[in-house]
Design a protein around this motif. Sequence first.
Motif, PDB file in Angstrom:
ATOM      1  N   ILE A  12     -54.514  20.178  70.269  1.00 19.62           N
ATOM      2  CA  ILE A  12     -53.749  19.724  69.111  1.00 19.62           C
ATOM      3  C   ILE A  12     -53.218  18.341  69.444  1.00 19.62           C
ATOM      4  CG2 ILE A  12     -51.711  20.113  67.673  1.00 19.62           C
ATOM      5  CD1 ILE A  12     -51.951  23.084  68.308  1.00 19.62           C
ATOM      6  N   ALA A  13     -53.476  17.383  68.567  1.00 17.33           N
ATOM      7  CA  ALA A  13     -52.967  16.025  68.756  1.00 17.33           C
ATOM      8  C   ALA A  13     -51.756  15.809  67.860  1.00 17.33           C
ATOM      9  CB  ALA A  13     -54.050  14.999  68.423  1.00 17.33           C
ATOM     10  N   ILE A  14     -50.757  15.122  68.406  1.00 22.68           N
ATOM     11  CA  ILE A  14     -49.549  14.777  67.651  1.00 22.68           C
ATOM     12  C   ILE A  14     -49.454  13.259  67.623  1.00 22.68           C
ATOM     13  CG2 ILE A  14     -47.053  15.009  67.489  1.00 22.68           C
ATOM     14  CD1 ILE A  14     -47.279  17.579  69.130  1.00 22.68           C
ATOM     15  N   ILE A  15     -49.494  12.699  66.416  1.00 24.52           N
ATOM     16  CA  ILE A  15     -49.539  11.246  66.248  1.00 24.52           C
ATOM     17  C   ILE A  15     -48.459  10.833  65.256  1.00 24.52           C
ATOM     18  CG2 ILE A  15     -50.971   9.286  65.528  1.00 24.52           C
ATOM     19  CD1 ILE A  15     -53.442  11.108  66.022  1.00 24.52           C
ATOM     20  N   GLY A  16     -47.693   9.822  65.611  1.00 19.65           N
ATOM     21  CA  GLY A  16     -46.666   9.355  64.690  1.00 19.65           C
ATOM     22  C   GLY A  16     -46.058   8.056  65.153  1.00 19.65           C
ATOM     23  N   PRO A  17     -45.399   7.335  64.260  1.00 14.31           N
ATOM     24  CA  PRO A  17     -44.706   6.110  64.643  1.00 14.31           C
ATOM     25  C   PRO A  17     -43.593   6.414  65.649  1.00 14.31           C
ATOM     26  CG  PRO A  17     -44.870   6.317  62.244  1.00 14.31           C
ATOM     27  CD  PRO A  17     -45.257   7.640  62.828  1.00 14.31           C
ATOM     28  N   PRO A  18     -43.179   5.430  66.440  1.00 12.97           N
ATOM     29  CA  PRO A  18     -42.071   5.648  67.374  1.00 12.97           C
ATOM     30  C   PRO A  18     -40.832   6.173  66.655  1.00 12.97           C
ATOM     31  CG  PRO A  18     -43.140   3.541  67.815  1.00 12.97           C
ATOM     32  CD  PRO A  18     -43.745   4.063  66.547  1.00 12.97           C
ATOM     33  N   GLY A  19     -40.163   7.126  67.298  1.00 12.82           N
ATOM     34  CA  GLY A  19     -38.929   7.657  66.736  1.00 12.82           C
ATOM     35  C   GLY A  19     -39.079   8.858  65.837  1.00 12.82           C
ATOM     36  N   THR A  20     -40.310   9.353  65.663  1.00  8.60           N
ATOM     37  CA  THR A  20     -40.516  10.503  64.779  1.00  8.60           C
ATOM     38  C   THR A  20     -40.525  11.833  65.524  1.00  8.60           C
ATOM     39  OG1 THR A  20     -42.909  10.077  64.875  1.00  8.60           O
ATOM     40  CG2 THR A  20     -41.706   9.235  62.953  1.00  8.60           C
ATOM     41  N   GLY A  21     -40.417  11.810  66.854  1.00 10.85           N
ATOM     42  CA  GLY A  21     -40.282  13.054  67.601  1.00 10.85           C
ATOM     43  C   GLY A  21     -41.509  13.523  68.335  1.00 10.85           C
ATOM     44  N   LYS A  22     -42.441  12.623  68.591  1.00  9.56           N
ATOM     45  CA  LYS A  22     -43.690  13.005  69.246  1.00  9.56           C
ATOM     46  C   LYS A  22     -43.456  13.646  70.617  1.00  9.56           C
ATOM     47  CE  LYS A  22     -46.361   9.709  71.032  1.00  9.56           C
ATOM     48  NZ  LYS A  22     -45.560   8.600  70.607  1.00  9.56           N
ATOM     49  N   SER A  23     -42.683  12.979  71.473  1.00  8.63           N
ATOM     50  CA  SER A  23     -42.430  13.518  72.811  1.00  8.63           C
ATOM     51  C   SER A  23     -41.607  14.791  72.759  1.00  8.63           C
ATOM     52  CB  SER A  23     -41.715  12.468  73.673  1.00  8.63           C
ATOM     53  OG  SER A  23     -42.537  11.345  73.897  1.00  8.63           O
ATOM     54  N   THR A  24     -40.621  14.827  71.881  1.00 12.14           N
ATOM     55  CA  THR A  24     -39.777  16.013  71.767  1.00 12.14           C
ATOM     56  C   THR A  24     -40.607  17.243  71.422  1.00 12.14           C
ATOM     57  OG1 THR A  24     -37.869  14.695  71.076  1.00 12.14           O
ATOM     58  CG2 THR A  24     -37.836  17.033  70.518  1.00 12.14           C
TER      59      THR A  24
END
Length: 313
Positions: free
Chosen positions: A135-147
């Motif tokens: 599963i890939a999680i992609i998003g602009p910085p600050g949207t919670g990707k690492s969390t």
Amino acid sequence: MSGYQVEIISPTDKDALFDDLLAKVRYERKANIHGACVKLLTDNSDFKEEWEDNFKFMNEDIRPHAKIFSVVDGGKLRVMYEPLSKTCIIKNCDYYGWIKSIALAAISDFFEEYHSVHRRYSVHGSTVDYNGHAIAIIGPPGTGKSTLTYGLLENEDFNYISDDWFFTRLFKNAAVVYSSEKNSYIRDDIINVWKSFSEELKKVKLDTRGRGLADVNTLFEGRTRESSTLQTVVLLERDIEHPPFVKLDVDDAMDFMIEKDFCNPHQLVRNIRKFDLRKEFFRELFSNLDVYLLNTIETPNESLDRIKNLATR
């Protein structure tokens, strides 16, 4: 925005800077990034050590595909890139996170030049493996990707591939994702959300930005993978006016990626040709996968449950 602007320079401009750069360099280290060789040349001992912890070792006999200079000359922050030789010159940077992201961006630029042969592309995002599928999680910085990535990894059924940047190879019948880094450059505030990582993260040497390199094999108790077959993509946004979760068709997913500049603030070269290459890659990728848009306005646990339901369905 990445916090820096990239200046494209000519080979002549690079050559004019070269002698002065080499005179400042105290450390040289090569890294293996998805089979390509990237050489760091720096005057910063911390950067050298973080680089060694961050990336796989590359044999010194291998000639570099890209070079990253990072030196201090007392002036302002500058990031210069010469595309022909894939040489990036970074002056007066105090943040290792940009050094490693620029190195990944330089190799991404290299792979894009050979896309028709190798069909290898890079994505600024995270990936986890569940039962042999990614599963890939992609998003602009600050949207919670690492969390969200670390939240998934609290569950022993999920395996770590990458938490910041991954490589993708397109095959006729599948898309395979590959890890980009040996270890994770993690934020210390992750433990504010996911307490299970607290003890291990206390052992991490943090830099001035509250980040440091964590040994992923120790952190995730051996639950790491070098590659996996991609099955699902979760795009992230944070907008209180939008619904929390929707499935996207290819056109809607592409509109999102284009509007968000491919969710990658570390693109060294931005021009029409590169834009078209990136657009073509993501369209082909999304055409063969399930793509969802997750709005992280809910609690981290609520958002996490939505992704877990995709994995276990």
